[in-house]
Design a protein around this motif. Structure first.
Motif, short mmCIF file in Angstrom:
data_model
loop_
_atom_site.label_atom_id
_atom_site.label_comp_id
_atom_site.label_asym_id
_atom_site.label_seq_id
_atom_site.Cartn_x
_atom_site.Cartn_y
_atom_site.Cartn_z
N LEU A 98 0.72 -1.20 -0.01
CA LEU A 98 -0.10 0.03 0.07
C LEU A 98 0.99 1.07 0.00
CD1 LEU A 98 -2.69 -1.20 2.76
CD2 LEU A 98 -3.10 -0.67 0.23
N TRP A 99 0.90 2.05 -1.12
CA TRP A 99 1.67 3.31 -1.29
C TRP A 99 0.91 4.24 -1.99
CZ3 TRP A 99 3.24 4.96 -5.71
CH2 TRP A 99 3.64 3.77 -6.61
N GLY A 100 1.11 5.48 -1.81
CA GLY A 100 0.50 6.32 -2.72
C GLY A 100 1.24 7.95 -2.42
N MET A 114 3.35 5.35 2.73
CA MET A 114 3.52 3.89 2.62
C MET A 114 3.21 3.17 3.90
SD MET A 114 6.77 1.20 1.48
CE MET A 114 6.58 1.82 -0.27
N ALA A 115 2.53 2.22 3.66
CA ALA A 115 1.73 1.31 4.83
C ALA A 115 2.80 0.54 5.16
CB ALA A 115 0.34 0.83 4.67
N ARG A 116 2.75 0.31 6.54
CA ARG A 116 3.66 -0.71 7.28
C ARG A 116 2.87 -1.69 8.25
NH1 ARG A 116 6.47 -2.55 4.11
NH2 ARG A 116 7.82 -3.40 5.87
N ASP A 123 -0.86 2.62 15.11
CA ASP A 123 -1.88 3.47 14.71
C ASP A 123 -1.94 4.80 15.24
OD1 ASP A 123 -3.21 1.63 13.25
OD2 ASP A 123 -4.59 1.08 14.88
N GLY A 124 -2.02 5.98 14.57
CA GLY A 124 -1.62 7.41 15.16
C GLY A 124 -0.33 7.82 14.95
N MET A 125 0.52 7.03 14.64
CA MET A 125 2.03 7.33 14.54
C MET A 125 2.53 7.31 13.22
SD MET A 125 2.51 7.62 17.92
CE MET A 125 4.06 7.38 18.06
N ILE A 126 3.52 7.90 12.78
CA ILE A 126 4.15 8.22 11.63
C ILE A 126 5.64 8.02 12.00
CG2 ILE A 126 2.42 9.06 10.15
CD1 ILE A 126 3.99 11.68 10.40
N ALA A 177 0.60 3.23 9.77
CA ALA A 177 -0.01 1.88 9.73
C ALA A 177 -0.96 1.64 8.73
CB ALA A 177 -0.69 1.76 11.23
N GLU A 178 -1.39 0.41 8.50
CA GLU A 178 -2.15 -0.08 7.29
C GLU A 178 -3.39 0.72 7.64
OE1 GLU A 178 -4.07 -3.80 5.25
OE2 GLU A 178 -2.23 -4.12 6.15
N GLY A 179 -4.19 0.59 8.70
CA GLY A 179 -5.24 1.10 8.93
C GLY A 179 -5.68 2.67 8.73
N ASP A 180 -4.44 3.33 9.12
CA ASP A 180 -4.35 4.68 8.75
C ASP A 180 -4.23 5.03 7.43
OD1 ASP A 180 -4.41 5.42 11.79
OD2 ASP A 180 -2.42 5.49 12.01
N PHE A 181 -3.49 4.27 6.68
CA PHE A 181 -3.47 4.52 5.32
C PHE A 181 -4.65 4.36 4.58
CE2 PHE A 181 -2.64 3.30 0.84
CZ PHE A 181 -1.44 4.09 0.54
N ARG A 182 -5.51 3.04 4.95
CA ARG A 182 -6.71 2.94 4.24
C ARG A 182 -7.51 4.10 4.66
NH1 ARG A 182 -6.90 -1.71 1.86
NH2 ARG A 182 -5.51 -3.50 2.29
N ARG A 183 -7.75 4.49 5.86
CA ARG A 183 -8.69 5.71 6.12
C ARG A 183 -8.39 6.89 5.37
NH1 ARG A 183 -8.64 2.70 11.14
NH2 ARG A 183 -6.62 3.97 11.89
#
Length: 377
Positions: A98-100, A114-116, A123-126, A177-183
Motif C-alpha cells: 500500500l503506497w501513494g 507507505m503502509a507498514r 495507529d496514529g503514529m508515523i 499503519a495500514e489502517g491509517d493508510f486505508r482511512r
C-alpha cells in the motif's frame, strides 16, 4: 642508468627549459586543457558514481512488482490476486503493498505515503524521512496534520525520524499503519496498490513474469532488471545532454589545441634550426617535441582528473548536480561512494592526451627535415 634512459632524461630537461621560455603561452594552454579534462572527468566520475549508487539501492528491491492495468492505467489490485499468484511455481514470497503520493501545499512538495505492519508503526503514529523532517522542522514526539483528498484532517505523532544513511530512499517517505493508510486514502479493504514478489531462482524471473501475464492478463509485471536499465538510461541521457551543451566549448578547445600543436611559431622554427645546426638529428628534434606534447597533455590530464575527483566526491559535484541528479523540493543529502570505471578513464585518457600529442608530429617533422640555414633565415 642505460644510455637510452639517460638520453630521454636530457631531452625532458631541455623540453622543460623550452616550455619555461614560453611560459605565458603554455600556461594559458595548460589552463584551458585542464579545464576541459576537469569538465569531462567530472561528468564521467559523477555519472558512473550515480549508476553504481542506483545499482546498489535497487539491488534490494523485489525481483518482480505486479501491477493491475485498467484501460492502460495503473489500478488497484482487487481481492483474490494474491491467491492466484500463490499457485504459480517459482514464487517464493508475495506481499501486497500500500503506497501513494500526497501533495503538501506547505512545502509544495509530494510525499510518498507507505503502509507498514502494526508491529513497525502503531495507529496514529508515523515515521518520516530525514529530508521531510528537516524541511518541516519535525522531531520525535512532534505532531503533524495532513488534510486528505476527501477534506478530512488527520493528525499524527512522529514516532521516529528515519536514519540519514537511508536518505536517498526515504527523503520524502512517510510510513504509517495500514489502517491509517486505508482511512487517509479511503482504500477499500482487501485492495492493494501493487504486489511485490520474490522468486526463488533468479534465473527463472522472466519465466515467472510470463506465467503471471498468462494467468492474470490484466496485470503488468515489472522486473528489477528493467527498473535498473531505466535508471541507467536516464543517467546516460542526462550525461548526453550535458555533453551536447558543452560541445561548443569542446570544439573550441580542439581548434585551439590543433592550432597550437599543428602550427609552429617563428621562434620555435628558429629554435629547431639552431638545434639542427649544432648537430641534433631529426629523430631527436621529433622526440623532444613529442615529449613537449606529452608533458603538457599528461599534466593537464592529471590536474584535471584529480580536481574532478575532489569536485565530485568531496564537494558533491556542485556544478553538475542539478542536471545529473535531478531536482526536487525535498532533495536528499547523501555522499557518493567513489566508483571509478577503468575503461571510462582509459577512454578519457586516450581522447584527451593522444590527439594533442599526435598533432605535433607532422609540423615538427616538416621543420626538422628542412635545411637549418633556410629555417633560421
Amino acid at each position: 642508468m642505460s644510455p637510452w634512459l639517460e638520453k630521454q632524461r636530457h631531452l625532458i630537461d631541455f623540453t622543460l627549459a623550452s616550455l619555461a621560455r614560453r611560459k605565458t603561452r603554455n600556461l594559458g594552454l595548460l589552463l584551458v586543457y585542464t579545464l576541459l579534462v576537469f569538465v569531462l572527468a567530472s561528468l564521467t566520475l559523477f555519472s558512473n558514481a550515480l549508476r553504481t549508487e542506483a545499482q546498489y539501492v535497487l539491488a534490494g528491491s523485489p525481483e518482480v512488482i505486479l501491477q493491475r492495468m485498467v484501460a492502460g492505467r495503473h489500478d488497484l489490485i482487487p481481492p483474490g490476486y494474491l491467491d492466484k499468484i500463490g499457485r504459480i511455481r517459482g514464487v517464493q514470497k508475495k506481499e501486497g503493498r500500500l503506497w501513494g503520493y500526497y501533495y503538501d501545499p506547505v512545502l509544495n512538495a509530494n510525499y510518498t505515503f507507505m503502509a507498514r505492519p502494526a508491529s513497525e508503526v502503531a495507529d496514529g503514529m508515523i515515521m518520516v524521512g530525514e529530508a521531510l523532517a528537516r524541511e518541516r522542522g519535525l522531531a520525535k514526539n512532534n505532531t503533524i496534520s495532513f488534510r486528505s483528498y476527501s477534506g478530512k484532517l488527520f493528525t499524527f505523532e512522529v514516532a521516529a525520524v528515519l536514519s540519514p544513511d537511508a536518505e536517498l530512499l526515504s527523503a520524502d517517505l512517510v510510513l504509517l499503519a495500514e489502517g491509517d493508510f486505508r482511512r487517509f486514502f479511503e482504500y477499500p479493504e482487501g485492495h492493494y496498490t501493487d504486489i511485490a514478489l520474490s522468486v526463488a531462482n533468479p534465473q527463472e524471473v522472466r519465466n515467472v513474469a510470463a506465467k503471471l501475464t498468462a494467468a492474470l492478463p490484466d496485470s503488468r509485471p515489472i522486473l528489477r532488471e528493467e527498473v535498473q536499465r531505466t535508471y541507467q538510461s536516464i543517467f546516460d541521457w542526462r550525461e548526453g545532454i550535458m555533453l551536447t551543451v558543452l560541445a561548443g566549448a569542446i570544439l573550441a578547445f580542439a581548434i585551439l589545441a590543433w592550432e597550437k600543436a599543428a602550427g609552429l611559431s617563428a621562434e620555435e622554427k628558429r629554435e629547431i634550426g639552431i638545434l639542427k645546426a649544432i648537430g641534433w638529428e631529426t629523430g631527436d628534434v621529433i622526440r623532444m617535441k613529442v615529449w613537449e606534447g606529452l608533458l603538457i597533455s599528461l599534466t593537464a590530464f592529471l590536474l584535471g582528473f584529480l580536481t574532478a575527483y575532489v569536485h565530485v566526491f568531496h564537494f558533491g559535484a556542485a556544478i553538475f548536480e542539478p542536471v545529473l541528479k535531478g531536482w526536487s523540493v525535498l532533495y536528499p543529502k547523501f555522499a557518493l561512494v567513489p566508483a571509478i570505471d577503468g575503461l571510462q578513464v582509459a577512454t578519457l585518457f586516450f581522447f584527451t592526451v593522444f590527439p594533442y600529442t599526435a598533432a605535433v608530429l607532422v609540423p615538427i617533422w616538416r621543420a626538422a627535415i628542412t635545411d637549418p640555414d633556410a629555417v633560421m633565415r
